[in-house]
Design an enzyme around this catalytic site. Structure first.
Site, PDB file in Angstrom:
ATOM      1  N   ASP A  12       0.837  -1.204   0.000  1.00  0.00           N
ATOM      2  CA  ASP A  12       0.000   0.000   0.000  1.00  0.00           C
ATOM      3  C   ASP A  12       0.875   1.259   0.000  1.00  0.00           C
ATOM      4  OD1 ASP A  12      -2.315   1.452   0.033  1.00  0.00           O
ATOM      5  OD2 ASP A  12      -2.728   1.141   2.164  1.00  0.00           O
ATOM      6  N   ASN A  60     -10.272  -2.982  -6.724  1.00  0.00           N
ATOM      7  CA  ASN A  60      -9.490  -1.968  -7.454  1.00  0.00           C
ATOM      8  C   ASN A  60     -10.112  -1.557  -8.791  1.00  0.00           C
ATOM      9  OD1 ASN A  60      -6.235  -3.127  -6.289  1.00  0.00           O
ATOM     10  ND2 ASN A  60      -7.507  -1.458  -5.516  1.00  0.00           N
TER      11      ASN A  60
HETATM   12  C1  FPP Z   1      -1.827   0.255  -3.424  1.00  0.00           C
HETATM   13  O1  FPP Z   1      -1.379   1.572  -3.380  1.00  0.00           O
HETATM   14  C2  FPP Z   1      -1.198  -0.434  -4.524  1.00  0.00           C
HETATM   15  C3  FPP Z   1      -1.856  -0.967  -5.589  1.00  0.00           C
HETATM   16  C4  FPP Z   1      -3.317  -0.942  -5.745  1.00  0.00           C
HETATM   17  C5  FPP Z   1      -1.128  -1.596  -6.688  1.00  0.00           C
HETATM   18  C6  FPP Z   1       0.057  -2.345  -6.244  1.00  0.00           C
HETATM   19  C7  FPP Z   1       0.798  -2.856  -7.406  1.00  0.00           C
HETATM   20  C8  FPP Z   1       2.135  -2.856  -7.497  1.00  0.00           C
HETATM   21  C9  FPP Z   1       3.012  -2.333  -6.432  1.00  0.00           C
HETATM   22  C10 FPP Z   1       2.847  -3.431  -8.674  1.00  0.00           C
HETATM   23  C11 FPP Z   1       2.363  -4.775  -9.026  1.00  0.00           C
HETATM   24  C12 FPP Z   1       3.240  -5.405  -9.983  1.00  0.00           C
HETATM   25  C13 FPP Z   1       2.871  -6.274 -10.940  1.00  0.00           C
HETATM   26  C14 FPP Z   1       3.905  -6.890 -11.762  1.00  0.00           C
HETATM   27  C15 FPP Z   1       1.472  -6.620 -11.232  1.00  0.00           C
HETATM   28  P1  FPP Z   1      -2.438   2.736  -3.521  1.00  0.00           P
HETATM   29  O2  FPP Z   1      -2.527   3.133  -4.942  1.00  0.00           O
HETATM   30  O3  FPP Z   1      -3.743   2.300  -2.911  1.00  0.00           O
HETATM   31  O4  FPP Z   1      -1.776   3.830  -2.663  1.00  0.00           O
HETATM   32  P2  FPP Z   1      -2.522   4.953  -1.823  1.00  0.00           P
HETATM   33  O5  FPP Z   1      -3.283   4.238  -0.736  1.00  0.00           O
HETATM   34  O6  FPP Z   1      -1.395   5.764  -1.301  1.00  0.00           O
HETATM   35  O7  FPP Z   1      -3.415   5.701  -2.770  1.00  0.00           O
END
Ligand code: FPP
Length: 231
Positions: A12, A60
């Site tokens: 996250d 998501n």
């Molecule tokens: C949450 O951060 C993260 C995600 C929804 C995506 C996570 C994916 C990756 C780190 C890469 C995955 C890699 C592959 C190869 C599929 P957020 O966007 O919710 O962060 P925030 O809470 O700060 O908004």
């Protein structure tokens, strides 16, 4: 002291990290993608048997189309950059989640990596993509009902219920790590983490370094796991 075989990570904080640096959210996801490689290599070197990373949840899809499209491109970026190194390290790629609902070209890239690494015998790097735990449990129940309808005699137990989950080939989850300060599970591996140790760190995923990961493993080693019993 019990061995840590399977670590699951809720990655996250990509968006907030990017915002704090004045970048678009997508930049956080891109740096976060590179970090999957860093932590996978560290986990493999530390002797972890399986690492499950929450890359895209069933919730998501509610994000903007632009962000969803970007997230669906990340497997291309990741495997183009790192597949050779993953092969060298003998890492095996697997996936949990509903593959049929993922855009076809993304599913194809994932499947290619799964096939290419299928004979590798090192750590399993397991991507949770379009994964939701309630969905997984309901799917398991429906698959049991289908088996019963087709004549199979089943007495449902904790052990054979496990066989119907996506994670049936993986060891028990020993440790869950969530980065970036939130202290919740967000529909991740609800059945599987019944006895897992939990670590919540304030560090956002793009800044969660291998050293910080190793600190979590050290922290795990000092936990007194009793699984409901008395020592
Ligand atoms: C949450 O951060 C993260 C995600 C929804 C995506 C996570 C994916 C990756 C780190 C890469 C995955 C890699 C592959 C190869 C599929 P957020 O966007 O919710 O962060 P925030 O809470 O700060 O908004």
């Amino acid at each position: 002291m019990s061995e840590c075989k399977h670590v699951a990570i809720i990655m996250d904080g990509n968006g907030r990290w990017a915002k704090s640096k004045g970048y678009p959210r997508t930049q956080g996801h891109l740096v976060g993608t590179d970090n999957v490689r860093n932590i996978a290599i560290a986990a493999n070197d530390a002797g972890i048997k399986a690492l499950t990373v929450y890359a895209f949840s069933t919730e998501n899809w509610k994000r903007s189309k632009e962000e969803v499209d970007y997230l669906m491109k990340l497997p291309f970026v990741f495997f183009k950059k790192f597949i050779d190194e993953l092969m060298e390290k003998n890492i095996k790629i697997t996936m949990i989640g509903e593959m049929s609902e993922i855009p076809k070209d993304t599913a194809k890239v994932l499947q290619k990596a799964i096939d290419q690494t299928s004979s590798n015998t090192g750590m399993v790097l397991n991507f949770a993509m379009n994964y939701g735990s309630r969905n997984e449990i309901v799917r398991a129940v429906n698959n049991i009902l289908n088996d019963v309808k087709s004549g199979k005699e089943i007495n449902v137990t904790e052990e054979n219920f496990n066989d119907y989950l996506y994670t049936n080939n993986l060891p028990e989850v020993d440790l869950v790590i969530r980065t970036s300060g939130e202290q919740r599970i967000s529909n991740f591996l609800l059945w599987q983490i019944a006895y897992s140790e939990l670590i919540f760190t304030d560090v956002p995923w793009p800044e969660f370094t291998p050293d910080k990961f190793l600190e979590c493993l050290d922290n795990f080693k000092n936990r007194d796991r009793r699984f409901g019993g008395i020592k």
